[in-house]
Design an enzyme around this catalytic site. Structure first.
Site, PDB file in Angstrom:
ATOM      1  CB  SER A  68      45.434  43.080  43.596  1.00 21.10           C
ATOM      2  OG  SER A  68      46.349  43.717  42.996  1.00 21.10           O
ATOM      3  CG  HIS A  89      50.892  39.201  34.960  1.00 20.61           C
ATOM      4  ND1 HIS A  89      52.075  39.244  35.817  1.00 20.61           N
ATOM      5  CD2 HIS A  89      51.459  39.436  33.768  1.00 20.61           C
ATOM      6  CE1 HIS A  89      53.124  39.237  34.931  1.00 20.61           C
ATOM      7  NE2 HIS A  89      52.744  39.328  33.832  1.00 20.61           N
ATOM      8  CB  THR A  90      45.354  35.917  38.693  1.00 19.43           C
ATOM      9  OG1 THR A  90      46.416  35.613  39.774  1.00 19.43           O
ATOM     10  CG2 THR A  90      45.494  34.841  37.544  1.00 19.43           C
ATOM     11  CB  CYS A  91      47.317  40.534  41.161  1.00 19.39           C
ATOM     12  SG  CYS A  91      47.605  39.196  42.593  1.00 19.39           S
ATOM     13  CG  PHE A  92      48.214  43.295  37.997  1.00 20.45           C
ATOM     14  CD1 PHE A  92      47.807  44.579  38.812  1.00 20.45           C
ATOM     15  CD2 PHE A  92      49.282  42.636  38.513  1.00 20.45           C
ATOM     16  CE1 PHE A  92      48.822  44.783  39.706  1.00 20.45           C
ATOM     17  CE2 PHE A  92      50.280  42.784  39.335  1.00 20.45           C
ATOM     18  CZ  PHE A  92      49.907  43.973  39.981  1.00 20.45           C
TER      19      PHE A  92
END
Length: 107
Positions: A68, A89-92
């Site tokens: 992100s 945690h797909t954003c990270f």
């Protein structure tokens, strides 16, 4: 096989991964990569999708994963206890991997 998927180079994936509160030689990490090696390409794509939100790699491979806030390598962090399930945690591009006691538990 999912359309448009290329073969995953597990060694590149492993070499491009960072670890938090684990080391490369920690037993759960060794078991994790052994299991990923055993996966077929479609299961590897599903794992990548679980952690990053995408089943496809960017041009340039694992070293070019984006999060992100820009470039974000694949990350495995020790979290919780061996009775928990992994979470992501797909954003990270982060996989929270509990400290499993054996390879069977990790599967």
């Amino acid at each position: 096989l999912l359309p448009g998927l290329s073969e995953f180079d597990v060694r590149e994936w492993q070499n491009s991964t960072i670890y938090r509160t684990y080391t490369k030689k920690a037993k759960p990490i060794v078991w994790f990569w052994e299991v990923v090696e055993e996966y077929d390409n479609e299961k590897r794509a599903r794992l990548l999708q679980f952690v990053t939100g995408s089943c496809r790699l960017p041009v340039g491979g694992f070293r070019h994963l984006m999060g992100s806030n820009g470039p974000q390598p694949f990350c495995i962090e020790k979290v919780g206890n061996h009775k928990m399930l992994p979470r992501s945690h797909t954003c990270f591009n982060r996989l929270d991997l509990p400290p499993y006691k054996n390879k069977q538990e990790l599967r």
